[in-house]
Design an enzyme around this catalytic site. Structure first.
Site, short mmCIF file in Angstrom:
data_model
loop_
_atom_site.label_atom_id
_atom_site.label_comp_id
_atom_site.label_asym_id
_atom_site.label_seq_id
_atom_site.Cartn_x
_atom_site.Cartn_y
_atom_site.Cartn_z
N HIS A 40 39.58 0.29 -13.41
CA HIS A 40 39.33 1.73 -13.27
C HIS A 40 38.75 2.21 -14.61
O HIS A 40 39.09 1.65 -15.66
CB HIS A 40 40.62 2.54 -13.10
CG HIS A 40 41.50 2.15 -11.96
ND1 HIS A 40 42.36 1.10 -12.00
CD2 HIS A 40 41.69 2.74 -10.75
CE1 HIS A 40 43.04 1.04 -10.85
NE2 HIS A 40 42.65 2.01 -10.08
N ASP A 77 41.37 2.63 -17.21
CA ASP A 77 42.03 1.44 -17.79
C ASP A 77 41.33 0.99 -19.06
O ASP A 77 41.96 0.42 -19.95
CB ASP A 77 41.97 0.22 -16.85
CG ASP A 77 42.40 0.52 -15.44
OD1 ASP A 77 43.28 1.37 -15.27
OD2 ASP A 77 41.85 -0.12 -14.50
N GLU A 127 40.00 1.47 0.09
CA GLU A 127 41.26 0.73 0.04
C GLU A 127 42.35 1.57 0.71
O GLU A 127 42.81 2.56 0.15
CB GLU A 127 41.63 0.43 -1.42
CG GLU A 127 42.87 -0.42 -1.55
CD GLU A 127 43.18 -0.81 -2.98
OE1 GLU A 127 42.24 -1.07 -3.77
OE2 GLU A 127 44.37 -0.83 -3.32
N GLU A 175 44.92 -4.37 0.77
CA GLU A 175 46.00 -4.78 -0.15
C GLU A 175 47.25 -5.10 0.66
O GLU A 175 47.69 -4.31 1.50
CB GLU A 175 46.28 -3.66 -1.15
CG GLU A 175 47.41 -4.01 -2.10
CD GLU A 175 47.43 -3.17 -3.36
OE1 GLU A 175 46.36 -2.73 -3.82
OE2 GLU A 175 48.53 -2.95 -3.88
N HIS A 232 50.09 -2.58 0.58
CA HIS A 232 49.75 -1.34 1.29
C HIS A 232 49.90 -1.54 2.80
O HIS A 232 50.32 -0.63 3.51
CB HIS A 232 48.31 -0.91 0.99
CG HIS A 232 48.08 -0.56 -0.44
ND1 HIS A 232 46.85 -0.15 -0.91
CD2 HIS A 232 48.91 -0.54 -1.52
CE1 HIS A 232 46.94 0.10 -2.21
NE2 HIS A 232 48.18 -0.14 -2.61
N ASP A 263 43.09 -7.02 -2.16
CA ASP A 263 43.97 -6.87 -3.32
C ASP A 263 45.20 -7.73 -3.03
O ASP A 263 46.05 -7.39 -2.20
CB ASP A 263 44.35 -5.40 -3.55
CG ASP A 263 43.36 -4.72 -4.49
OD1 ASP A 263 42.34 -5.35 -4.84
OD2 ASP A 263 43.62 -3.57 -4.90
N ASP A 269 55.64 0.40 -3.35
CA ASP A 269 54.56 -0.49 -3.71
C ASP A 269 54.94 -1.27 -4.97
O ASP A 269 54.64 -0.86 -6.08
CB ASP A 269 53.32 0.39 -3.96
CG ASP A 269 52.03 -0.38 -3.98
OD1 ASP A 269 52.04 -1.56 -3.60
OD2 ASP A 269 51.01 0.21 -4.39
N ASP A 272 53.96 -4.27 -5.86
CA ASP A 272 52.83 -5.02 -6.43
C ASP A 272 53.24 -6.34 -7.08
O ASP A 272 52.86 -6.63 -8.22
CB ASP A 272 52.10 -4.16 -7.50
CG ASP A 272 51.24 -3.07 -6.89
OD1 ASP A 272 50.90 -3.17 -5.71
OD2 ASP A 272 50.90 -2.12 -7.62
N ASP A 298 45.94 -7.46 -7.59
CA ASP A 298 46.47 -6.12 -7.88
C ASP A 298 48.00 -6.28 -7.92
O ASP A 298 48.72 -5.84 -7.03
CB ASP A 298 46.03 -5.12 -6.81
CG ASP A 298 46.31 -3.68 -7.24
OD1 ASP A 298 47.00 -3.51 -8.25
OD2 ASP A 298 45.83 -2.75 -6.58
C1 XUL Z 1 47.28 1.57 -5.95
C2 XUL Z 1 46.19 0.58 -5.91
C3 XUL Z 1 45.04 0.84 -6.84
C4 XUL Z 1 43.72 0.45 -6.28
C5 XUL Z 1 42.55 0.85 -7.12
O1 XUL Z 1 48.32 1.29 -5.09
O2 XUL Z 1 46.25 -0.41 -5.21
O3 XUL Z 1 45.29 0.20 -8.02
O4 XUL Z 1 43.65 -0.93 -6.06
O5 XUL Z 1 42.55 2.19 -7.45
CO CO Z 2 44.98 -2.04 -4.92
#
Ligand code: XUL
Ligand code: CO
Length: 441
Positions: free
Chosen positions: A100, A103, A231, A267, A270, A295, A306, A308, A338
């Site tokens: 991003h 970042d 996404e 993702e 998600h 992702d 989430d 991750d 991700d």
């Molecule tokens: C948030 C997420 C983000 C996107 C990019 O849950 O997955 O990091 O991948 O904005």
């Molecule tokens: Co993501």
């Protein structure tokens, strides 16, 4: 200057290696079918989780120990992160990274200064990328963290915020073009609502579509031909996000005449937040020709948010790779981690170990999925299950050669309807067999 002095280039050592810093299954040059693992898997490192994540949680401060922490000036830190990033990419042997805007460079005191800060870091990326094989899988902009996006970005009630968000995406498209990004991602963290009581949903969705159309137009204008990706995520930070899941996103894209301009970046965590499995979302995108990129991560089985986590669940990676192979690969997409190390895994070495297990998990999933497809292990079961549609009335239904009157006549003549077992336990046993036998090789 080296940031990870104690880490050598990660090598493939095979399934019996005991070295946490060696690949057990990911052998980049090994062919699976007619392509190498590297060509199929197209791994990417997520800049945010790897270089800016401090491992704080809502209950406590960050725990991460990072070699760039010695810099206190935000721009010095941002520059150190670039140096560290390319060292990590090279040592891991990943072909891609993703970021991003937020970042890579700190926000300045004005939008102008923010964009200038970005330029300094993008110049550095450009220099590093000249001497490296590492490419940009995708970039995106963070239109969700700053308080100005409290009511959303492209779906904010405040038109000034819409304009500000557009200014940032315009820059993101220019940066993507400069760095040769293969995709450009839109994740709408605040594009949703907390309550319908104060929300004009129709206007917000119309505005979101206008925003996407303007992004498409501008990318054409500057000759940036990356694949655009949405996404989906159902919630968090909003209580309802408009890009809830692939099906919601696809309906939106079709309504607003955007479906041929976008695909989905799916993702895993998600998907599970939306009440779907990872492979459900991949399947839904695949059958509609909308599977763009992934992702790669996983959620915690007991936690409804989430988390991750780095992917380690071999069933999930196998079924994901099954969908990806059936899709003919990911095209310009890839498998972007991700994913973040746990708060308790705070050493810099853990960043490497986490990517190693993630890459190995997908490499193994790839091998199992390839074998399943080669043997038609699942396809032959599915084909057999639907064989009633290959002849007789089933064939007529498929070919559109029947209607309700004919179907009622047909049904009236049926004395007995015979169903067969779906054999799900047997099929799951077959899947286990493939996992174990592939692992044993
Ligand atoms: C948030 C997420 C983000 C996107 C990019 O849950 O997955 O990091 O991948 O904005
Ligand atoms: Co993501």
């Amino acid at each position: 200057m080296a940031y990870f002095d104690n880490i050598n280039k990660i090598q493939y050592e095979g399934a019996t290696s005991k070295d946490p810093l060696a690949f057990k299954f990911y052998n980049p040059t090994e062919k699976v079918g007619d392509k190498t693992m590297e060509e199929i898997l197209r791994f990417g490192v997520a800049y945010w989780h790897t270089f800016t994540e401090d491992l704080s949680d809502p209950f406590g401060a960050g725990t991460a120990l990072r070699p760039w922490d010695k810099y206190s000036d935000p721009m010095d830190k941002a520059k150190a992160r670039v140096e560290a990033a390319f060292e990590l990419f090279e040592k891991l042997g990943v072909p891609y990274f993703c970021f991003h805007d937020f970042d890579i460079a700190p926000e300045g005191s004005s939008l102008k200064e923010t964009l200038e800060n970005q330029d300094i870091i993008v110049d550095m990326f450009e220099d590093y990328m000249k001497d490296s094989k590492v490419k940009l899988l995708w970039n995106t902009v963070n239109n969700f963290s700053h308080p100005r996006f409290v009511h959303g970005a492209a779906t904010s009630n405040n038109a000034d915020v819409f304009a500000y968000a557009a200014a940032k995406v315009k820059k993101g498209l220019e940066v993507g073009k400069r760095l040769g990004a293969e995709n450009y991602v839109f994740w709408g963290g605040r594009e949703g609502y907390e309550s319908l009581l104060n929300t004009n949903m129709g206007l917000e969705l119309d505005n979101l579509a206008k925003f996407f159309h303007m992004a498409v137009d501008y990318s054409k204008e500057i000759g940036f031909d990356a694949q655009f990706l949405i996404e989906p995520k159902p919630m968090e930070p909003t209580s309802h996000q408009y890009d809830y899941d692939v099906a919601h996103g696809y309906a939106f894209l079709q309504k607003y005449d955007l479906a041929d301009k976008f695909k989905f970046n799916i993702e895993a965590n998600h998907a599970t937040l939306a009440g779907h499995s990872f492979d459900h979302e991949l399947r839904y995108a695949r059958i509609n020709g909308m599977l763009g990129s992934v992702d790669a991560n996983q959620g915690h089985p007991h936690l409804g948010w989430d988390t991750d986590e780095f992917p380690t669940d071999l069933n999930a990676t196998t079924l994901a790779m099954y969908e990806i192979l059936k899709n003919g690969g990911l095209g310009s997409g890839g498998l972007n981690f991700d994913a973040k190390v746990r708060r308790t895994s705070f050493h810099a070495d853990d960043l490497f170990k986490a990517h190693v297990v993630g890459m190995d998990s997908f490499a193994l999933g790839l091998k199992v999925a390839h074998k399943l497809i080669e043997d038609r292990a699942l396809e032959s079961i599915v084909d057999n299950r639907y064989r009633s549609f290959n002849q007789g009335i089933g064939k007529e239904i498929r070919e559109g050669k029947t209607d309700f009157k004919k179907l009622q006549d047909y049904a009236l003549r049926l004395d007995d309807i015979q169903n067969e077992s779906g054999q799900l336990e047997e099929i799951k046993a077959i899947l286990n067999q493939y996992l174990v036998t592939t692992l044993a090789k």
